[in-house]
Scaffold this motif. Sequence first.
Motif, PDB file in Angstrom:
ATOM      1  N   SER A 122       9.890 -33.257 -19.173  1.00 20.83           N
ATOM      2  CA  SER A 122      11.104 -33.392 -18.359  1.00 20.83           C
ATOM      3  C   SER A 122      11.700 -34.783 -18.489  1.00 20.83           C
ATOM      4  O   SER A 122      12.923 -34.950 -18.539  1.00 20.83           O
ATOM      5  CB  SER A 122      10.802 -33.069 -16.895  1.00 20.83           C
ATOM      6  OG  SER A 122       9.890 -33.996 -16.342  1.00 20.83           O
ATOM      7  N   SER A 123      10.848 -35.812 -18.555  1.00 15.25           N
ATOM      8  CA  SER A 123      11.345 -37.179 -18.722  1.00 15.25           C
ATOM      9  C   SER A 123      12.055 -37.330 -20.062  1.00 15.25           C
ATOM     10  O   SER A 123      13.119 -37.947 -20.152  1.00 15.25           O
ATOM     11  CB  SER A 123      10.200 -38.185 -18.621  1.00 15.25           C
ATOM     12  OG  SER A 123       9.634 -38.190 -17.330  1.00 15.25           O
ATOM     13  N   ALA A 124      11.456 -36.781 -21.121  1.00 18.03           N
ATOM     14  CA  ALA A 124      12.066 -36.888 -22.447  1.00 18.03           C
ATOM     15  C   ALA A 124      13.401 -36.172 -22.496  1.00 18.03           C
ATOM     16  O   ALA A 124      14.398 -36.696 -23.009  1.00 18.03           O
ATOM     17  CB  ALA A 124      11.116 -36.310 -23.502  1.00 18.03           C
ATOM     18  N   ASN A 125      13.456 -34.976 -21.948  1.00 20.59           N
ATOM     19  CA  ASN A 125      14.697 -34.202 -21.986  1.00 20.59           C
ATOM     20  C   ASN A 125      15.801 -34.921 -21.227  1.00 20.59           C
ATOM     21  O   ASN A 125      16.941 -35.030 -21.698  1.00 20.59           O
ATOM     22  CB  ASN A 125      14.459 -32.815 -21.398  1.00 20.59           C
ATOM     23  CG  ASN A 125      15.639 -31.890 -21.650  1.00 20.59           C
ATOM     24  OD1 ASN A 125      16.177 -31.845 -22.747  1.00 20.59           O
ATOM     25  ND2 ASN A 125      16.035 -31.158 -20.626  1.00 20.59           N
ATOM     26  N   ALA A 126      15.479 -35.440 -20.039  1.00 22.68           N
ATOM     27  CA  ALA A 126      16.484 -36.147 -19.236  1.00 22.68           C
ATOM     28  C   ALA A 126      16.951 -37.423 -19.924  1.00 22.68           C
ATOM     29  O   ALA A 126      18.132 -37.763 -19.890  1.00 22.68           O
ATOM     30  CB  ALA A 126      15.904 -36.466 -17.862  1.00 22.68           C
ATOM     31  N   SER A 127      16.033 -38.129 -20.573  1.00 19.02           N
ATOM     32  CA  SER A 127      16.399 -39.380 -21.241  1.00 19.02           C
ATOM     33  C   SER A 127      17.254 -39.133 -22.473  1.00 19.02           C
ATOM     34  O   SER A 127      18.183 -39.888 -22.752  1.00 19.02           O
ATOM     35  CB  SER A 127      15.142 -40.159 -21.621  1.00 19.02           C
ATOM     36  OG  SER A 127      14.450 -40.581 -20.467  1.00 19.02           O
ATOM     37  N   ILE A 128      16.948 -38.098 -23.237  1.00 19.73           N
ATOM     38  CA  ILE A 128      17.766 -37.761 -24.401  1.00 19.73           C
ATOM     39  C   ILE A 128      19.195 -37.454 -23.959  1.00 19.73           C
ATOM     40  O   ILE A 128      20.173 -37.930 -24.548  1.00 19.73           O
ATOM     41  CB  ILE A 128      17.167 -36.572 -25.171  1.00 19.73           C
ATOM     42  CG1 ILE A 128      15.847 -36.981 -25.838  1.00 19.73           C
ATOM     43  CG2 ILE A 128      18.149 -36.039 -26.221  1.00 19.73           C
ATOM     44  CD1 ILE A 128      15.065 -35.810 -26.410  1.00 19.73           C
ATOM     45  N   LEU A 129      19.326 -36.677 -22.893  1.00 19.70           N
ATOM     46  CA  LEU A 129      20.657 -36.334 -22.385  1.00 19.70           C
ATOM     47  C   LEU A 129      21.385 -37.570 -21.881  1.00 19.70           C
ATOM     48  O   LEU A 129      22.556 -37.797 -22.187  1.00 19.70           O
ATOM     49  CB  LEU A 129      20.529 -35.293 -21.272  1.00 19.70           C
ATOM     50  CG  LEU A 129      21.843 -34.809 -20.641  1.00 19.70           C
ATOM     51  CD1 LEU A 129      22.729 -34.167 -21.700  1.00 19.70           C
ATOM     52  CD2 LEU A 129      21.561 -33.835 -19.512  1.00 19.70           C
ATOM     53  N   SER A 130      20.683 -38.409 -21.116  1.00 17.98           N
ATOM     54  CA  SER A 130      21.311 -39.606 -20.554  1.00 17.98           C
ATOM     55  C   SER A 130      21.715 -40.588 -21.643  1.00 17.98           C
ATOM     56  O   SER A 130      22.812 -41.170 -21.578  1.00 17.98           O
ATOM     57  CB  SER A 130      20.350 -40.295 -19.574  1.00 17.98           C
ATOM     58  OG  SER A 130      20.087 -39.471 -18.464  1.00 17.98           O
ATOM     59  N   SER A 131      20.855 -40.791 -22.640  1.00 18.74           N
ATOM     60  CA  SER A 131      21.178 -41.747 -23.699  1.00 18.74           C
ATOM     61  C   SER A 131      22.375 -41.285 -24.505  1.00 18.74           C
ATOM     62  O   SER A 131      23.235 -42.090 -24.874  1.00 18.74           O
ATOM     63  CB  SER A 131      19.970 -41.967 -24.606  1.00 18.74           C
ATOM     64  OG  SER A 131      19.547 -40.752 -25.192  1.00 18.74           O
ATOM     65  N   SER A 132      22.481 -40.001 -24.781  1.00 18.44           N
ATOM     66  CA  SER A 132      23.628 -39.509 -25.536  1.00 18.44           C
ATOM     67  C   SER A 132      24.903 -39.610 -24.705  1.00 18.44           C
ATOM     68  O   SER A 132      25.991 -39.832 -25.240  1.00 18.44           O
ATOM     69  CB  SER A 132      23.402 -38.060 -25.989  1.00 18.44           C
ATOM     70  OG  SER A 132      23.242 -37.196 -24.884  1.00 18.44           O
TER      71      SER A 132
END
Length: 797
Positions: A303-313
Amino acid sequence: MSGDEELAKDLGPLAALTIGIGTMIGAGIFVLPGTAVARAGPLAAFTFVLGGVIALFTALSASELGTAMPKSGGAYFYVNRALGPLFGTVAGWANWLGLAFASAFYMYGFGEYVNALVGLGSIGLGPVTLEAAQVIGLAGALLFIAVNYFGAKETGGLQIVIVMSLLGILAVFTVVGIANAEMESLRPLAPSGTVGEVLPVTGVIFVSYLGFVQITSVAEEIKNPGRNLPLAVLGSVVIVTVVYALFLVVLLAAVPNELVANNETAVVDAAGRLFGNYEVFGYSLGAVGAGMLLIGGLLATASSANASILSSSRINFAMGREKIVSPKLNEIHDRFGTPYKSIALTGGLILVFLVAGSVESLSTMGSVLHLIVYGLLNLALIVMRESKVEGYDPDFEVPLYPVVPIIGTVSSFALIVYIEPTIILISFGLVVFAVLWYLLYARGKVEATGVLGSWILDRSEELPDSAVSAAKSVQPTGGDYRVMVPIANPRTEEHLITLAAAAAKQHDGTVVAVNIANVPDQTSLEAARDRGAYDAAYDLLDRARGNAETFGVDVETHVVLSHRVFEEVFDAARTYGADVTVMGWGENSHGAPGRAESAVDELARSLPCDFLVFRDRGFDASRVLIPTAGGPDSDLSAAVARILRVEFGADITLLHVADDPEAGERFLRAWAADHGLEDARLRVESGGVQTRIAEAARDATLLVIGATEKGLLSRLVRGSLVLDVLYEVDCSVLLTESRHERGLLDRLFGSGSRARADSYADVGVDTEPRTPAVEEAPDDEPVEGDGDEATGSDGGR
């Protein structure tokens, strides 16, 4: 995390707090205890507390900025707005790359937890040997990059379930750990050599606190945000800090430190050992405990990885919108509706970082880059406070100002000093790269300036020359002329676009068509998006694009969902770097009241650009009347007249009302010559100003008139020239008002520096009229056909 429809319709303190906790609770506490304990021993628990305290100071600053500027974009938006595009570029790159490093760290941790199940060994790929966790992490990263690329959405309900599951798992482990805790395991509390590791380890684990600033992006949807937004941001930091610290203390008190140190899945082994002390029907619960923490680790890292990928993009996407990076990154996939280029670029960086880094180096890079952003965020708060910028009115104010943001700034930057030199060097290199990127690439493309730069330049005679020179040297030089059109009504958008496109064509500029869709207060913005509010808005914008492209100008289209449509017009003008805004004026136009007085009272506070406000009774620019007594707004009217003459072959009539006809004619001839309108018809009248304008307007198809500078109190008591005339004439009216900023006294009582209705006949030639944004339309360009051909039957193209 984003709330689902029921959660976000009216976010109370509990719902907002859940969002806050969900942005932070995750991979850090499941992956980093091994590294922290190996270096700091029992003091590892204190490093998590210290990290939380440092985050708390920034959380206070973010809370104030969030209630004052409830915009998505988080820390990057605040820094860019307050400190300007140079620091905005640094914050944007640091935030973007910091989240990419964090995402790689999360996927490395995900690989460690999956490998605890499958037990793979290292894998050689030619000259490169990868750990099993890296290989699994690469596969997981590709999966989550694809999920974001193709636009699959994680529902708010699922995210809440994940968050509550993680808290439940941590709570159960803590309870079992307390039951088996032996305080002697914590002694000595600070073994030899561990005290000096506290600050460096704090830098490593600070990645566990990333994301709390993003709570401010839903400020508009939080009930009573002045109270509940700070509660959500601060409360989430406090709760997560307590959870982390208690978990670490119990972990170290219940199992030997040696079991935890340098073990990325230490919590799984610890749970197996602790739960193994209990049996149910003769079966040991060790496997149950280990499985529970293993599932928790998988959920947390994924969940952390998915949220961070979305936020960074999204940050990368926002930088493209501001032209700090190429706007081509903003392209939305026709089928999936996602910023696919931005996601693909971010995903590529994550894969590279994952191959090149270790758990500790990846987490530390994510921490350092965010510490840079948080330090700048605290400085942004100080700038917004000290500049007393118009419109900055937070519902929540940081206590003990300026002590809190100063401590937040110093602690964020100071912690970086204690981190491994190699990481500091890499981070410093990235900052230098960001500065060079701005100076060599972005500076010539970015248009919006920051509060700090404007504040310095406005006080150039008071401040040291070195400060003024430094501010000038980094000011953006982007010269793209931009005409924004807020579109709300399909019946009038063609006329607004016609005006905007004509202005943009004369300056080789761009039309920025923005549909600001009104979302009822009881409906969340997220719910409005899910219900397809964008689809109807883009249909209207597609028609606008077609109309504007007939003039051969570039067109941008944007959709903004908002609970406050009229105010959003001015925010959009700043966001999209408008030089002039062309907007409709009528019943409920853009959420404004039907009567124009209230709208102009709002306009009068501080205009971010020139405004052309069109009262539409049919667009016909064949006969244009311009009453003038001088002043910046009549300068703007003259610039508009030149555009109408070139584009539509308009016949221009200038009107001046004066008690002395000879003096009036001298003034009008001089004014016409100064503004490139020597061939206009001149009309000098005496008597009542409003009466003469109304009479002259009977022969006009369009009245172009500058706004009065009379203040709010004067409007209410005595009325205004502009507002009365608007309702007396039968033709369309174009009200022009120049960009300006006013103080409180000016807003209340008016200013003698510009033309007033009651002193109309006494105004001479301006001393130093400003150059309006709609300026220097070339007079020698050929008119495309005569007036009728240029305008068509109704004046449109």
